[in-house]
Design an enzyme around this catalytic site. Structure first.
Site, PDB file in Angstrom:
ATOM      1  N   THR A  15       0.877  -1.113  -0.058  1.00 41.68           N
ATOM      2  CA  THR A  15       0.182  -0.068  -0.152  1.00 41.68           C
ATOM      3  C   THR A  15       0.880   1.326  -0.113  1.00 41.68           C
ATOM      4  O   THR A  15       0.692   2.159  -0.419  1.00 41.68           O
ATOM      5  CB  THR A  15      -0.909   0.069   0.932  1.00 41.68           C
ATOM      6  OG1 THR A  15      -1.895  -1.136   1.134  1.00 41.68           O
ATOM      7  CG2 THR A  15      -1.807   1.228   1.221  1.00 41.68           C
ATOM      8  N   THR A  95       1.226  -4.003   4.716  1.00 40.73           N
ATOM      9  CA  THR A  95       0.735  -4.387   6.176  1.00 40.73           C
ATOM     10  C   THR A  95      -0.006  -5.755   6.277  1.00 40.73           C
ATOM     11  O   THR A  95       0.233  -6.516   7.426  1.00 40.73           O
ATOM     12  CB  THR A  95      -0.077  -3.446   6.719  1.00 40.73           C
ATOM     13  OG1 THR A  95      -1.597  -3.293   5.926  1.00 40.73           O
ATOM     14  CG2 THR A  95       0.377  -1.876   6.769  1.00 40.73           C
ATOM     15  N   ASP A  96      -0.551  -6.362   5.184  1.00 42.72           N
ATOM     16  CA  ASP A  96      -1.282  -7.394   5.444  1.00 42.72           C
ATOM     17  C   ASP A  96      -0.480  -8.729   5.921  1.00 42.72           C
ATOM     18  O   ASP A  96      -0.971  -9.394   6.878  1.00 42.72           O
ATOM     19  CB  ASP A  96      -1.879  -7.915   4.184  1.00 42.72           C
ATOM     20  CG  ASP A  96      -3.164  -7.308   3.871  1.00 42.72           C
ATOM     21  OD1 ASP A  96      -3.564  -6.499   4.648  1.00 42.72           O
ATOM     22  OD2 ASP A  96      -3.826  -7.320   2.626  1.00 42.72           O
TER      23      ASP A  96
END
Length: 324
Positions: A15, A95-96
């Site tokens: 992201t 971040t996942d």
């Protein structure tokens, strides 16, 4: 001649490098759309912190990160750290699966030159994007002398975390990355450490155990809900799993109807680990030898990585250390 530290900015997508059609869109975007030069251009003042060399390794959404990517990333980080003209590495990531990559690197990299991961919850195109500040602070931390020998670090939202400690706790909030058990190690601006990282497992996987590998042994996570059928365990093994992590209720409590399936797996030399669905707390090691081994403090995702590495290394001593 500049006295600024020489850092490598290693990008993997995520992201933080995301682009959306609208600046108000924080969910419908393409991850990893921007190259390193665009990331740097959005952060005035980076050149006052360090001399940066860019290495664009991946351009993916971190939901698509896999063990083969971890091995490639590890090799690239080791390459840069071995260079005399590299004083540290900053890695941009989604971040996942940030907690999984950070945990993997923590186990495989001995403490030494700073290795700092950072990420963002809003794409680079969004109003009030958090990526530029996170990147600025990650570089500041990597450039700071106190960050050496702290193991793998994660810098987001003004905090310095130990890479081994983090989990993602929210789907959209800016403070989605946290370390619930230990809290942050310090603050990112100005850089200060409150206490040192726990390094008992840092770099515990021997480098030669992974040399030449392009994949890790398959380990599956099975979520055990009330009434879940244990035939899932046999199915995973038939599909090639060499290890199984059970995300169990409570304190890694194995339902009675899963005992036979777990016994059958262990009889076939398939490693089975009891972890928990619960957000906080350890799974206690049982004296009952009929039960599979416990994950200790590791959640299912981290227990899976630990088991992959233990199977790759093939040493019982490593297993005991990873699941202490």
């Amino acid at each position: 001649m500049s006295t600024l530290p020489h850092l490598t900015l290693l990008t993997t997508g995520g992201t933080i490098a995301g682009q959306a059609a609208s600046s108000a869109d924080t969910t419908g975007y393409t991850a990893g759309a921007l190259d390193p030069s665009a990331l740097i251009a959005a952060v005035p003042g980076l050149g006052e912190l360090a001399q940066l060399q860019c290495d664009s390794l991946l351009s993916i959404d971190s939901k698509d990160m896999c063990p083969a990517h971890w091995l490639t990333l590890l090799a690239r980080v080791q390459h840069h750290l071995a260079r005399p003209d590299c004083d540290g590495v900053v890695i941009t990531h989604g971040t996942d699966t940030l907690e999984e990559t950070a945990w993997f690197l923590h186990l495989c990299l001995p403490p030494g030159k700073p290795v700092v991961l950072t990420a963002a919850m809003r794409p680079a195109s969004a109003l009030s994007a958090d990526g530029p500040m996170n990147l600025y602070q990650a570089v500041a931390v990597a450039a700071h002398a106190a960050s050496a020998n702290q193991g793998v670090l994660v810098v987001v939202n003004g905090h310095i975390f130990a890479g081994a400690d983090i989990v993602k706790t929210d789907t959209q909030a800016l403070d989605a990355i946290d370390a619930p058990a230990r809290g942050p190690l310090g603050a990112a601006q100005p850089v200060q450490f409150y206490h040192p990282a726990a390094l008992t497992q840092a770099g515990c996987v021997p480098a030669d155990a992974l040399a030449g590998l392009t994949e890790l042994p398959r380990v599956d996570i099975l979520y055990v809900a009330a009434g879940s059928d244990p035939d899932l365990l046999a199915a995973a093994i038939e599909r090639g799993a060499k290890g199984i992590v059970l995300a169990l209720p409570g304190n890694g409590s194995l339902p009675a109807n899963w005992q036979c399936a777990a016994d059958a797996a262990r009889a076939r030399a398939i490693a089975v680990i009891r972890s928990t669905r619960v957000a906080h707390g350890r799974v206690a090691h049982a004296t009952d030898t009929t039960l599979p081994a416990a994950s200790g403090a590791l959640n299912p995702a981290k227990a899976r990585i630990a088991l992959m590495l233990a199977l790759a290394a093939g040493t019982p001593e490593l297993s005991a250390r990873l699941f202490a």
